[in-house]
Design a protein around this motif. Structure first.
Motif, mmCIF file in Angstrom:
data_model
loop_
_atom_site.group_PDB
_atom_site.id
_atom_site.type_symbol
_atom_site.label_atom_id
_atom_site.label_comp_id
_atom_site.label_asym_id
_atom_site.label_seq_id
_atom_site.Cartn_x
_atom_site.Cartn_y
_atom_site.Cartn_z
ATOM 1 N N ILE A 56 4.429 3.151 -4.220
ATOM 2 C CA ILE A 56 5.834 3.526 -4.403
ATOM 3 C C ILE A 56 6.486 3.680 -3.027
ATOM 4 O O ILE A 56 5.930 4.337 -2.142
ATOM 5 N N ALA A 57 7.659 3.078 -2.869
ATOM 6 C CA ALA A 57 8.463 3.285 -1.653
ATOM 7 C C ALA A 57 9.786 3.923 -2.036
ATOM 8 O O ALA A 57 10.409 3.528 -3.025
ATOM 9 N N HIS A 58 10.189 4.924 -1.267
ATOM 10 C CA HIS A 58 11.541 5.478 -1.406
ATOM 11 C C HIS A 58 12.293 5.090 -0.151
ATOM 12 O O HIS A 58 11.983 5.537 0.954
ATOM 13 N N THR A 59 13.272 4.204 -0.328
ATOM 14 C CA THR A 59 14.019 3.647 0.795
ATOM 15 C C THR A 59 15.478 4.120 0.752
ATOM 16 O O THR A 59 15.930 4.686 -0.231
ATOM 17 N N HIS A 60 16.187 3.849 1.847
ATOM 18 C CA HIS A 60 17.613 4.152 1.931
ATOM 19 C C HIS A 60 18.352 2.874 2.330
ATOM 20 O O HIS A 60 18.933 2.786 3.412
ATOM 21 N N PRO A 61 18.334 1.872 1.466
ATOM 22 C CA PRO A 61 18.904 0.566 1.818
ATOM 23 C C PRO A 61 20.425 0.570 1.838
ATOM 24 O O PRO A 61 21.076 1.156 0.971
ATOM 25 N N ARG A 62 20.980 -0.088 2.832
ATOM 26 C CA ARG A 62 22.437 -0.095 3.029
ATOM 27 C C ARG A 62 23.164 -0.823 1.897
ATOM 28 O O ARG A 62 24.054 -0.280 1.256
ATOM 29 N N TRP A 63 22.783 -2.073 1.637
ATOM 30 C CA TRP A 63 23.549 -2.898 0.717
ATOM 31 C C TRP A 63 23.385 -2.458 -0.729
ATOM 32 O O TRP A 63 24.370 -2.354 -1.465
ATOM 33 N N LYS A 121 -3.507 15.759 8.706
ATOM 34 C CA LYS A 121 -2.707 16.828 9.289
ATOM 35 C C LYS A 121 -1.232 16.566 9.062
ATOM 36 O O LYS A 121 -0.787 15.422 9.088
ATOM 37 N N GLY A 122 -0.482 17.634 8.902
ATOM 38 C CA GLY A 122 0.948 17.523 8.654
ATOM 39 C C GLY A 122 1.269 17.996 7.254
ATOM 40 O O GLY A 122 0.425 18.576 6.556
ATOM 41 N N ARG A 123 2.486 17.743 6.836
ATOM 42 C CA ARG A 123 2.906 18.117 5.485
ATOM 43 C C ARG A 123 3.530 16.912 4.803
ATOM 44 O O ARG A 123 4.062 16.018 5.469
ATOM 45 N N PRO A 124 3.475 16.879 3.488
ATOM 46 C CA PRO A 124 4.079 15.746 2.796
ATOM 47 C C PRO A 124 5.601 15.793 2.889
ATOM 48 O O PRO A 124 6.187 16.859 3.124
ATOM 49 N N PRO A 125 6.293 14.670 2.698
ATOM 50 C CA PRO A 125 7.763 14.679 2.685
ATOM 51 C C PRO A 125 8.288 15.623 1.610
ATOM 52 O O PRO A 125 7.612 15.869 0.592
ATOM 53 N N ASN A 126 9.481 16.146 1.829
ATOM 54 C CA ASN A 126 10.071 17.055 0.844
ATOM 55 C C ASN A 126 10.174 16.420 -0.538
ATOM 56 O O ASN A 126 10.103 17.100 -1.562
ATOM 57 N N GLU A 127 10.353 15.108 -0.565
ATOM 58 C CA GLU A 127 10.528 14.416 -1.836
ATOM 59 C C GLU A 127 9.208 13.861 -2.401
ATOM 60 O O GLU A 127 9.222 12.940 -3.206
ATOM 61 N N TYR A 128 8.093 14.466 -2.021
ATOM 62 C CA TYR A 128 6.820 13.979 -2.561
ATOM 63 C C TYR A 128 6.777 13.991 -4.089
ATOM 64 O O TYR A 128 6.084 13.146 -4.690
ATOM 65 N N PRO A 129 7.502 14.916 -4.807
ATOM 66 C CA PRO A 129 7.460 14.842 -6.279
ATOM 67 C C PRO A 129 7.949 13.510 -6.832
ATOM 68 O O PRO A 129 7.537 13.100 -7.929
ATOM 69 N N LEU A 130 8.837 12.824 -6.110
ATOM 70 C CA LEU A 130 9.281 11.504 -6.533
ATOM 71 C C LEU A 130 8.070 10.592 -6.761
ATOM 72 O O LEU A 130 8.008 9.831 -7.735
ATOM 73 N N HIS A 131 7.106 10.688 -5.868
ATOM 74 C CA HIS A 131 5.911 9.855 -5.956
ATOM 75 C C HIS A 131 4.950 10.376 -7.023
ATOM 76 O O HIS A 131 4.495 9.606 -7.879
ATOM 77 N N THR A 132 4.641 11.650 -6.957
ATOM 78 C CA THR A 132 3.598 12.180 -7.841
ATOM 79 C C THR A 132 3.983 12.084 -9.311
ATOM 80 O O THR A 132 3.140 11.764 -10.157
ATOM 81 N N GLN A 133 5.249 12.338 -9.634
ATOM 82 C CA GLN A 133 5.638 12.327 -11.040
ATOM 83 C C GLN A 133 5.682 10.905 -11.603
ATOM 84 O O GLN A 133 5.396 10.698 -12.780
ATOM 85 N N ILE A 134 6.033 9.926 -10.771
ATOM 86 C CA ILE A 134 5.980 8.535 -11.229
ATOM 87 C C ILE A 134 4.527 8.099 -11.407
ATOM 88 O O ILE A 134 4.164 7.467 -12.406
ATOM 89 N N PHE A 135 3.663 8.453 -10.456
ATOM 90 C CA PHE A 135 2.253 8.100 -10.577
ATOM 91 C C PHE A 135 1.633 8.703 -11.840
ATOM 92 O O PHE A 135 0.814 8.070 -12.499
#
Length: 227
Positions: free
Chosen positions: A95-102, A72-86
């Motif tokens: 695959i992880a899409h992170t927002h790292p500070r450093w 249940k629910g919907r995928p993140p808006n940026e799901y194409p980031l995952h599918t196109q790499i796969f």
């Protein structure tokens, strides 16, 4: 899709996402996915779910076109980031899409991120995707996948990082090493020039560090800190 292997993957994905939130690599955004073995489906966290209180109920299965096949629910808006790499990288299992500070600081300053500590030796060459956009449509995701090419990590200008691996555990540990290296490079640069490891050090340390027992040790340490 209630088989034992799938349920174990869901729990491992939940742990990985909560651990990334715990160490501030993601916050209210960020997502993590993994292939379901012997299928064309992936598991990914739903868009609405809080990353710090995630449960297996917040993990959904989608196909490589973004259609929900389980959960249940919907995928993140940026799901194409995952599918196109796969689609492009059969060797990538997670695959992880992170927002790292450093790490992100280096893309903003346009300073190359280099291996300065032994953990950095395993990161390889890290390309920078120069478009500062949400990766929320197939066209831009394809451009990102092309930039990633056969690398394990790509940085997104003023945005974050894309990290891949052969497993959820590998992908999480790469995220940890990426940020540790970036923080040390930044801090050393405040004292003077932050020197890279020598080439022979990179080769020997990469082989030494990237062993299953060392990878598992990092995962187990962070998992032990989950409440």
């Amino acid at each position: 899709m209630k088989n034992t292997n799938c349920e174990e993957l869901k729990q491992q994905l939940v742990d990985g996402i909560r651990m990334l939130e715990n160490i501030e690599h993601i916050d209210f955004n960020g997502h993590f996915s993994v292939r379901i073995p012997e299928t064309e489906y992936i598991l990914i966290n739903s868009a609405e779910a809080s990353r710090c209180s995630l449960t297996v109920e917040n993990i959904i299965a989608i196909d490589l076109s973004g259609n929900i096949v389980d959960g249940k629910g919907r995928p993140p808006n940026e799901y194409p980031l995952h599918t196109q790499i796969f689609k492009r990288r059969k060797d990538v299992q997670a695959i992880a899409h992170t927002h790292p500070r450093w790490s992100t600081l280096f893309t903003i300053a346009k300073v190359p991120l280099r291996p300065v500590i032994i953990q950095g030796a395993v990161l390889g060459t890290i390309p920078v995707f120069s478009k500062s956009h949400s990766i929320s449509n197939v066209e831009i995701a394809d451009e990102l996948a092309e930039k990633l090419a056969d690398h394990q990590i790509a940085l997104l200008k003023a945005h974050g990082a894309v990290i891949t691996g052969q497993s959820i555990i590998e992908t999480f540990v790469r995220s940890v090493f990426l940020e540790e290296n970036a923080q040390r490079q930044y801090m050393a640069s405040q004292l003077g020039y932050a020197h890279s490891l020598e080439e022979e050090e990179i080769v020997s340390m990469a082989t030494f560090i990237w062993q299953s027992r060392n990878i598992q040790k990092v995962w187990d340490y962070h998992r032990s800190k989950l409440k």
